[in-house]
Structures are given as structure tokens and as C-alpha cells.
Motif scaffolding. Structure first.
Motif, short mmCIF file in Angstrom:
data_model
loop_
_atom_site.label_atom_id
_atom_site.label_comp_id
_atom_site.label_asym_id
_atom_site.label_seq_id
_atom_site.Cartn_x
_atom_site.Cartn_y
_atom_site.Cartn_z
N ALA A 23 -9.59 0.54 -8.27
CA ALA A 23 -8.89 1.44 -9.19
C ALA A 23 -7.39 1.42 -8.95
O ALA A 23 -6.60 1.49 -9.88
N VAL A 24 -6.99 1.30 -7.71
CA VAL A 24 -5.57 1.29 -7.38
C VAL A 24 -4.92 0.03 -7.93
O VAL A 24 -3.86 0.07 -8.52
N ALA A 25 -5.56 -1.11 -7.77
CA ALA A 25 -4.99 -2.36 -8.23
C ALA A 25 -4.92 -2.40 -9.76
O ALA A 25 -3.98 -2.94 -10.31
N ALA A 26 -5.89 -1.82 -10.44
CA ALA A 26 -5.90 -1.85 -11.90
C ALA A 26 -4.83 -0.95 -12.49
O ALA A 26 -4.25 -1.27 -13.53
N ASP A 27 -4.52 0.18 -11.85
CA ASP A 27 -3.56 1.14 -12.38
C ASP A 27 -2.14 0.89 -11.90
O ASP A 27 -1.20 1.48 -12.42
N ALA A 28 -1.96 0.06 -10.92
CA ALA A 28 -0.65 -0.09 -10.29
C ALA A 28 0.34 -0.82 -11.17
O ALA A 28 1.53 -0.53 -11.16
N GLY A 29 -0.10 -1.80 -11.96
CA GLY A 29 0.82 -2.56 -12.78
C GLY A 29 1.56 -3.56 -11.92
O GLY A 29 1.19 -3.84 -10.78
N PRO A 30 2.67 -4.11 -12.44
CA PRO A 30 3.40 -5.10 -11.65
C PRO A 30 4.07 -4.43 -10.45
O PRO A 30 4.52 -3.29 -10.54
N PRO A 31 4.15 -5.14 -9.32
CA PRO A 31 4.78 -4.54 -8.14
C PRO A 31 6.27 -4.31 -8.37
O PRO A 31 6.94 -5.10 -9.02
N LYS A 32 6.77 -3.19 -7.84
CA LYS A 32 8.19 -2.87 -7.98
C LYS A 32 9.00 -3.68 -6.98
O LYS A 32 8.56 -3.93 -5.87
N LYS A 33 10.20 -4.05 -7.39
CA LYS A 33 11.08 -4.81 -6.52
C LYS A 33 11.72 -3.85 -5.52
O LYS A 33 12.18 -2.77 -5.87
N ARG A 34 11.71 -4.25 -4.26
CA ARG A 34 12.28 -3.41 -3.21
C ARG A 34 13.80 -3.52 -3.23
O ARG A 34 14.35 -4.62 -3.42
N PRO A 35 14.49 -2.40 -3.04
CA PRO A 35 15.96 -2.46 -3.05
C PRO A 35 16.47 -3.12 -1.76
O PRO A 35 15.79 -3.12 -0.73
N SER A 36 17.68 -3.63 -1.84
CA SER A 36 18.29 -4.21 -0.64
C SER A 36 18.67 -3.08 0.31
O SER A 36 18.67 -1.90 -0.06
#
Length: 96
Positions: A23-36
Motif C-alpha cells: 500500500a505504501v509503494a502504490a500511494d507514494a508516487g515518484p520519489p521526491k528529490k532530496r535537497p542539497s
């Protein structure tokens, strides 16, 4: 307990147990980019500026209120402990 009614025209399906991580993988969507690191530090500083610290007077009043509540709780539990001790002595004296 009474069963909650759903609005007319809407039907709810019973919740199904989630498979580990599915369920977590299906709802997560694309991973967010980590800030520098500099961006992260800038974000932390910006959030830190939003903090509203209590005044010295508010801190003093809150501390006194906590002390009063601790004293009330201590007295209450002391009385309950004393009463239960006396009650247990009376109950145990019956058997002798």
C-alpha cells in the motif's frame, strides 16, 4: 454499539489488510528529490525563524501550574495508598 450509516448513494467497502509495503509503494508516487546540504540548512533556518518562544512570564506561570498539579497528584495517590493499606490490614485481620 450502533453501526455508522453511510450517506445515501455511497457504499463503503470494508478495509482490506495491507500486504507489507504494497500500500505504501502504490500511494507514494515518484520519489521526491532530496535537497542539497545548503538548501537543507536554509530550510531549517527558515523553520527556526517561525518558532514563537514563550515569554519568561509564560514559562514561569506554566512551571508553577505543573508544580501545583504534581503536588495535587502526589497528595491524591498518597491518600489512595494509605486507604488501600488500611483496607488490606482490615481484610487480612478477618482471616486470623
Amino acid at each position: 454499539m450502533a453501526k455508522a450509516k453511510s450517506p445515501p448513494g455511497r457504499r463503503t467497502q470494508p478495509a482490506q489488510p495491507a500486504i507489507a509495503g504494497a500500500a505504501v509503494a502504490a500511494d507514494a508516487g515518484p520519489p521526491k528529490k532530496r535537497p542539497s546540504v545548503p538548501q537543507f540548512i536554509g530550510q531549517v533556518r527558515a523553520e527556526g525563524r517561525k518558532i514563537v518562544w514563550p515569554s519568561r512570564k509564560e514559562t514561569w506561570i506554566t512551571s508553577v501550574m505543573v508544580l501545583i498539579m504534581v503536588l495535587i497528584a502526589a497528595i491524591f495517590f498518597w491518600i489512595v495508598d494509605w486507604a488501600l493499606a488500611k483496607l488490606s490490614i482490615i481484610i487480612l485481620a478477618i482471616g486470623q
